[in-house]
Every structure is written in structure tokens, then in C-alpha cells.
Design an enzyme around this catalytic site. Structure first.
Site, PDB file in Angstrom:
ATOM      1  CG  HIS A  79      39.805 126.534  25.796  1.00 14.07           C
ATOM      2  ND1 HIS A  79      39.357 126.404  27.032  1.00 14.07           N
ATOM      3  CD2 HIS A  79      40.338 128.117  25.774  1.00 14.07           C
ATOM      4  CE1 HIS A  79      39.594 127.420  27.943  1.00 14.07           C
ATOM      5  NE2 HIS A  79      40.033 128.460  27.222  1.00 14.07           N
TER       6      HIS A  79
ATOM      7  CD  GLU B 234      33.828 126.757  35.277  1.00  7.76           C
ATOM      8  OE1 GLU B 234      34.094 126.044  34.181  1.00  7.76           O
ATOM      9  OE2 GLU B 234      33.499 126.040  36.434  1.00  7.76           O
TER      10      GLU B 234
ATOM     11  CB  THR C 234      31.734 123.357  35.683  1.00  7.92           C
ATOM     12  OG1 THR C 234      32.504 123.893  34.713  1.00  7.92           O
ATOM     13  CG2 THR C 234      30.894 124.210  36.213  1.00  7.92           C
TER      14      THR C 234
HETATM   15  S1  SF4 Z   1      29.857 123.268  32.717  1.00  5.02           S
HETATM   16 FE1  SF4 Z   1      29.720 121.528  31.791  1.00  5.02          FE
HETATM   17  S2  SF4 Z   1      28.238 121.598  30.086  1.00  5.02           S
HETATM   18 FE2  SF4 Z   1      28.815 123.598  30.572  1.00  5.02          FE
HETATM   19  S3  SF4 Z   1      30.415 124.317  29.261  1.00  5.02           S
HETATM   20 FE3  SF4 Z   1      31.322 123.225  31.582  1.00  5.02          FE
HETATM   21  S4  SF4 Z   1      31.466 121.067  30.698  1.00  5.02           S
HETATM   22 FE4  SF4 Z   1      30.147 122.015  29.334  1.00  5.02          FE
END
Ligand code: SF4
Length: 285
Positions: free
Chosen positions: A42, A131, A169
Site C-alpha cells: 500500500h 488479507e 495480523t
Molecule cells: S503479517 Fe506481519 S510481517 Fe507479514 S506482511 Fe503483515 S505485518 Fe508484515
């Protein structure tokens, strides 16, 4: 004026890995034309750099509508993709370069495993984030999404026996804690797995201290970046004198008036050269 740069500012491991994979693509050996599904990172500067390599961005609909041969190779970004993308690519003879962050893959697989075990998944995440969509799809497209307080209060899990909480995440640790406490109070059998990435965890802890110990905070990131927005929210809640910028040119003299100590942090999708540009401009101001 004293400037403190966050020790975690800039690319996280997952984004750096994705960027390096794409930077190292040997265009002679790859099936063309090459496209990336959405923005690799991004950040517009990074997107521009990738386009200079002849790799254009396409959206999901264009990918779905494409005919065999129109796409040679498809790059999956660090945010990941749902299982259907891989299946459709295979049918259309499209090669895949997969830069999904290993920590995102972990959450996708957990969603798949818990779905197959008959659990109802409560996914804590931003509704339109790539995500989150990918985890949702790996979870059989049945997960219940919780993006905010209102959705949390409206959750009705009555009659459900097996419930598990998974998280994007880059979610706010404080919000996830609230979700888990709320659910466990109502449904003692609810299980939860901590799937917030360590990089996010460390940044969120650090930004609270930086915001408390400085007169002002500069957060560098793209408005589309979930983790940058999260840093801004956390910093603002501790220190209202917080500004969100995309690049050095967004800074003004006035904002720094009267400040003696300023902290600078940057989201996981902000490249080093933008951070350096911001630091140089602050020093000049
Ligand atoms: S999970 Fe953590 S290390 Fe992986 S892209 Fe997302 S912020 Fe970055």
C-alpha cells in the site's frame, strides 16, 4: 528539536520479502504478460517502481474476466488470496508468483482447519481489507466478521457450540482483547488464537510509549494501509498532537511550532526512502 525515529518504522519482514521477490523477477524467464493482483504494497512509490519493471496492477474483476493467454503470470501480494484465485489461475494456465506473507498463510490455514472441524470462526478485521477477505475465503466463506464495537455487540452466537476467534495480523491488540473478553463472558467455550503478527505487536507497544514521551508524533503511511492507520489511531489516543502523512511534502512549519520532542514512525508498507525524506525535511524545517 529532538527527533526520535521508531526502531520498527518501515517495511516489515513480509513486505520486504514480497518487494524483493518482485524486484528479483527475471523477466526473461517468466511467462508474460505479468500482473500483480492489487497493490503489492500500500504505497504508490513502490507501485510505481514495480510498474517500471513492466508489471501492471490488475483488479479482481479483470483477473476473473480474463481469457486464457491474456495473463501469463499473476503475482499474489503479501496480503494473500483466497483458494479460488489459485484454482482459476490453474484452469486459465496462469503461472503464480506467490508473495503471501508466511504469517498471513498461518492464519489462512488456521481458518481452513477450524472450518473443517466444524467451528464458527469469528474473524476480527477490517471488512474490506485484502488479507481479511483471503482469510474469510480460506475459512469456507462462513466466518463472522467483527470490524467494530457495534458489530461486536450485535454478534449472536446462540446455539453455536464450537467458536474460535482469529484476527487479521495487523489488528489493534486492544480491540482484539476486548472482543475476546466480551465473547468469553457470554460464551465461556469460545476459543481464541493470537494471530496478530509480532511486527504489529511491537509497533503498537512502541507507539504508545513514543506518543506519551514526545510532544508530537508523525505517522508516515498510505491511507490504504491498515497497520499505518492503526498506528495513527493508537498514537492519537495517547497524544492528540499526531499527524498522518504520506510523504515529506505533506509537512508544514506550523505543525512543528512549539514542539521540542517529536517521534516519527511509519507503517509496514512505507519504504526507507520515504522515511529518510521525511526525516531530512523535519531537520530542515
Ligand atoms: S503479517 Fe506481519 S510481517 Fe507479514 S506482511 Fe503483515 S505485518 Fe508484515
Amino acid at each position: 528539536m529532538k527527533i526520535t525515529l521508531s526502531q520498527f518504522a518501515g517495511f516489515c519482514d513480509g513486505v520486504r520479502r514480497a518487494f524483493e521477490i518482485v524486484q528479483n523477477i527475471d523477466s526473461e524467464k517468466i511467462k508474460k504478460p505479468v500482473f500483480v493482483l492489487g497493490s503489492l504494497v500500500h504505497n504508490q512509490d513502490v507501485v510505481n517502481k514495480i510498474e517500471e519493471k513492466g508489471i501492471a496492477k490488475i483488479d479482481m474483476q479483470t483477473f476473473l474476466d480474463s481469457k486464457a493467454g491474456e495473463i501469463g503470470t499473476l503475482i499474489i501480494t503479501a496480503h494473500g488470496a483466497g483458494p479460488k484465485i489459485y484454482e482459476i489461475a490453474k484452469v486459465k494456465g496462469i503461472e503464480i508468483i506467490d508473495t503471501t506473507c508466511p504469517r498471513v498463510i498461518k492464519v489462512q490455514r488456521l481458518a481452513q482447519v477450524y472450518f473443517n472441524r466444524g467451528y464458527t470462526i469469528i474473524l476480527v478485521g477490517d471488512r474490506d481489507h485484502k488479507e481479511v477477505k483471503s482469510i474469510f475465503e480460506w475459512g469456507g466463506e462462513k466466518a463472522l466478521l467483527v470490524s467494530n464495537q457495534e458489530e461486536l455487540r450485535n454478534l449472536d452466537l446462540s446455539g453455536l457450540e464450537k467458536v474460535v476467534v482469529l484476527t487479521q495480523t495487523t489488528q489493534s491488540k486492544d480491540f482484539v482483547k476486548e472482543v475476546v473478553e466480551f465473547l468469553k463472558a457470554k460464551y465461556p467455550n469460545a476459543e481464541s488464537l493470537d494471530t496478530i503478527c509480532l511486527a504489529t505487536d511491537q509497533r503498537q507497544d512502541e507507539i504508545k510509549n513514543l506518543a506519551r514521551d514526545n510532544d508530537g508524533v508523525v505517522v508516515i503511511g498510505s491511507p490504504d494501509s491498515a497497520n499505518s492507520n492503526r498506528l495513527f489511531e493508537i498514537a492519537t489516543s495517547v497524544n492528540p498532537k499526531t499527524i498522518f502523512i504520506e510523504r515529506a511534502e505533506d509537512l508544514t512549519d506550523e505543525w512543528f511550532s512549539g514542539l521540542e520532542k517529536v517521534a516519527v514512525t511509519a507503517g509496514a508498507s512505507t519504504p526507507d526512502w520515504i522515511i529518510e525524506g521525511v526525516l531530512a525535511r523535519i531537520e530542515k524545517l
